[in-house]
Write an enzyme that holds these catalytic residues in place. Structure first.
Site, PDB file in Angstrom:
ATOM      1  N   ASP A   1       7.977   4.079  -1.455  1.00 40.17           N
ATOM      2  CA  ASP A   1       7.553   3.581  -0.145  1.00 40.17           C
ATOM      3  C   ASP A   1       6.246   2.825  -0.374  1.00 40.17           C
ATOM      4  O   ASP A   1       5.206   3.435  -0.460  1.00 40.17           O
ATOM      5  CB  ASP A   1       7.378   4.757   0.809  1.00 40.17           C
ATOM      6  CG  ASP A   1       6.808   4.357   2.153  1.00 40.17           C
ATOM      7  OD1 ASP A   1       6.734   3.147   2.434  1.00 40.17           O
ATOM      8  OD2 ASP A   1       6.421   5.264   2.910  1.00 40.17           O
TER       9      ASP A   1
ATOM     10  N   HIS B   1       5.959   9.896   1.316  1.00 46.17           N
ATOM     11  CA  HIS B   1       4.622  10.492   1.422  1.00 46.17           C
ATOM     12  C   HIS B   1       4.575  11.892   0.812  1.00 46.17           C
ATOM     13  O   HIS B   1       3.879  12.774   1.311  1.00 46.17           O
ATOM     14  CB  HIS B   1       4.145  10.571   2.895  1.00 46.17           C
ATOM     15  CG  HIS B   1       4.206   9.255   3.601  1.00 46.17           C
ATOM     16  ND1 HIS B   1       3.752   9.106   4.882  1.00 46.17           N
ATOM     17  CD2 HIS B   1       4.649   8.041   3.207  1.00 46.17           C
ATOM     18  CE1 HIS B   1       3.931   7.839   5.261  1.00 46.17           C
ATOM     19  NE2 HIS B   1       4.476   7.174   4.244  1.00 46.17           N
TER      20      HIS B   1
ATOM     21  N   ASP C   1      12.121  -1.312   3.773  1.00 46.84           N
ATOM     22  CA  ASP C   1      11.240  -0.146   3.787  1.00 46.84           C
ATOM     23  C   ASP C   1      11.985   1.051   4.361  1.00 46.84           C
ATOM     24  O   ASP C   1      11.475   1.739   5.239  1.00 46.84           O
ATOM     25  CB  ASP C   1       9.998  -0.487   4.641  1.00 46.84           C
ATOM     26  CG  ASP C   1       8.860   0.509   4.444  1.00 46.84           C
ATOM     27  OD1 ASP C   1       8.925   1.302   3.476  1.00 46.84           O
ATOM     28  OD2 ASP C   1       7.937   0.491   5.260  1.00 46.84           O
TER      29      ASP C   1
ATOM     30  N   ASP D   1       0.836  -1.202   0.000  1.00 52.92           N
ATOM     31  CA  ASP D   1       0.000   0.000   0.000  1.00 52.92           C
ATOM     32  C   ASP D   1       0.870   1.250   0.000  1.00 52.92           C
ATOM     33  O   ASP D   1       2.053   1.203   0.307  1.00 52.92           O
ATOM     34  CB  ASP D   1      -0.905   0.016   1.244  1.00 52.92           C
ATOM     35  CG  ASP D   1      -0.106   0.027   2.546  1.00 52.92           C
ATOM     36  OD1 ASP D   1       0.799  -0.814   2.693  1.00 52.92           O
ATOM     37  OD2 ASP D   1      -0.368   0.896   3.404  1.00 52.92           O
TER      38      ASP D   1
ATOM     39  N   GLU E   1       0.059  -1.145   5.581  1.00 52.93           N
ATOM     40  CA  GLU E   1       1.082  -0.740   6.563  1.00 52.93           C
ATOM     41  C   GLU E   1       0.923   0.720   6.916  1.00 52.93           C
ATOM     42  O   GLU E   1       1.100   1.124   8.066  1.00 52.93           O
ATOM     43  CB  GLU E   1       2.479  -0.988   5.975  1.00 52.93           C
ATOM     44  CG  GLU E   1       3.623  -0.813   6.962  1.00 52.93           C
ATOM     45  CD  GLU E   1       4.235   0.587   6.986  1.00 52.93           C
ATOM     46  OE1 GLU E   1       5.129   0.812   7.808  1.00 52.93           O
ATOM     47  OE2 GLU E   1       3.820   1.469   6.194  1.00 52.93           O
ATOM     48  N   GLU E   2       0.585   1.541   5.911  1.00 55.01           N
ATOM     49  CA  GLU E   2       0.556   2.995   6.118  1.00 55.01           C
ATOM     50  C   GLU E   2      -0.544   3.437   7.073  1.00 55.01           C
ATOM     51  O   GLU E   2      -0.532   4.555   7.565  1.00 55.01           O
ATOM     52  CB  GLU E   2       0.394   3.714   4.761  1.00 55.01           C
ATOM     53  CG  GLU E   2       1.552   3.495   3.799  1.00 55.01           C
ATOM     54  CD  GLU E   2       2.830   4.207   4.224  1.00 55.01           C
ATOM     55  OE1 GLU E   2       2.820   4.889   5.267  1.00 55.01           O
ATOM     56  OE2 GLU E   2       3.827   4.063   3.516  1.00 55.01           O
TER      57      GLU E   2
HETATM   58 ZN   LIG Z   1       6.805   2.180   4.147  1.00 51.13          ZN
END
Ligand SMILES: [Zn+2]
Length: 406
Positions: free
Chosen positions: A140, A379, A197, A79, A174-175
């Site tokens: 990411d 992000h 990651d 994700d 995960e986010e």
């Molecule tokens: Zn990540």
């Protein structure tokens, strides 16, 4: 297929997570990518490829040595952050980047400048990958996904490289903090794992925050404000006083770094009758978390006494510093250091001022530090990675497989 080509394919699938649905995965795009990945893993010859009902994809790179070698795992999340659009990502490869400004074509105000970005400045001459200006890139953690798939393909083509069995896990959501929720550690069946990651080539992270979330609720008494004299007790004012008395120039996210923890009020739900303040507690030492909780409680009770409100306190455990587990498994970190060095890199070790899926997985019985995958400007619409970073991440995975087989 090269790791870069794989990466460019994966980022074009919108897998933005969404924390409103309770379903797992939270968005269907994640399943689209997982199905595609399942197909690719079967194609390169992996066994036990399974995509479960919660959208967790697992597979095995079979062992090439018969002696007793521990099974290790590599994990990445499919994700992307809910904060920035991941729709219609158009990745751009800036081949042999000469060091000049990188202007993203779909938003000319979105510019990557070497002077602002020392990590980027260190990659002059590399093939830099960005998005086009209106979306995140999704390095990411599709950089981690691509590195793991490419390493698996390499190992399958090189059975002469000694290795134990290797498990692969691609997780959803995960986010939004749910990546470990339905991770079946027993079914994964590895002695330890590594999430891919992280940022710069060489990074190895094995310390994270310990984290709790508090809800501090002031209960007042509401009545018609025109006839409230001597009767109304305003919970909004109590909460305001409480927040004002929390530490400002210390123990706050905006005034701490490195190994310092904090107390962070971040959300208020307010009415005269009842006002709740949500507070995050962070510390690298779990006992330090208790000190912070006591501090918040003391301020809340003091304010309640002074304002005539009643206070209710609620604490939820979020995650714990993975180091508390990893200290009992020194091999896991030591072998990662060795693999990074063998790949020609210098290990860069720093604490994570947050948590990873590995923080929770470590406490679920799967010791899981984090390795770099070449993710930068997480992000953000200015997110970037490089072909060289991706290739180095592949190299470290391949080296790790060998280090564990020795
Ligand atoms: Zn990540």
């Amino acid at each position: 297929m090269s790791v870069l080509d794989r990466f460019l394919r994966y980022v074009q699938i919108d897998t933005r997570a969404d924390d409103s649905p309770t379903a797992c995965p939270s968005t269907s795009g994640q399943l689209v990518l997982q199905r595609m990945l399942a197909g690719e893993l079967r194609e390169i010859g992996l066994s036990d490829v399974t995509l479960d009902e919660n959208g967790y994809l697992m597979a095995t790179v079979p062992a090439t040595v018969t002696r007793d070698t521990p099974t290790i795992g590599f994990i990445a999340h499919v994700d992307t952050s809910p904060e920035v659009s991941g729709e219609d990502v158009k990745p751009i490869v800036h081949r042999a980047w000469a060091g000049g400004d990188i202007v993203l074509p779909d938003d000319p105000t979105a510019i990557l400048r070497a002077v602002d970005l020392p990590d980027l400045a260190a990659q002059v001459g590399h093939d830099i990958v960005t998005a086009s200006g209106t979306t995140l890139l999704g390095a990411d953690d599709k950089a981690g996904v691509a590195a793991i798939v490419a390493a698996a393909e390499y190992l399958m083509k090189h059975p002469e490289i000694p290795r134990g069995a290797i498990r692969i896990g691609f997780t959803p959501d995960e986010e939004i903090g749910r990546g470990a929720n339905f991770f079946d550690v027993a079914r994964f069946g590895a002695a330890c794992a590594y999430t891919l990651d992280g940022g710069n080539a060489g990074e190895l992270e094995f310390e994270s925050f310990s984290a709790d979330a508090m809800r501090v609720t002031f209960i007042g008494f509401n009545t018609h404000p025109g006839y409230a004299k001597g009767r109304m007790v305003n919970a909004v004012k109590a909460a305001a006083r409480f927040i004002d008395r929390l530490p400002q120039d210390r123990l706050s996210p905006e005034t701490t770094d490195g190994y310092e923890g904090y107390v962070h009020p971040y959300q208020v739900e307010a009415s005269v009758d009842r006002t709740s303040v949500r507070v995050l507690l962070r510390d690298f030492v779990t006992s330090g978390l208790r000190d912070k909780q006591r501090l918040v409680e003391a301020v809340a009770r003091e304010v309640a006494a002074a304002t005539g409100t009643r206070v209710e306190l609620h604490v939820d455990e979020q995650y714990r510093n993975m180091r508390e587990v990893l200290d009992d498994h020194p091999d896991v970190v030591e072998r990662a250091r060795a693999a990074i060095r063998r790949a020609g890199l210098t290990p860069i070790e720093k604490p994570i001022r947050g948590g990873t899926d590995g923080s929770r997985l470590s406490f679920m019985g799967l010791p899981t530090p984090n390795l770099f995958a070449g993710e930068h400007n997480f992000h953000s619409r200015l997110e970037w990675t490089s072909r060289q970073d991706l290739e180095r991440a592949v190299a470290v995975i391949v080296e790790l497989a060998q280090v564990w087989a020795e």
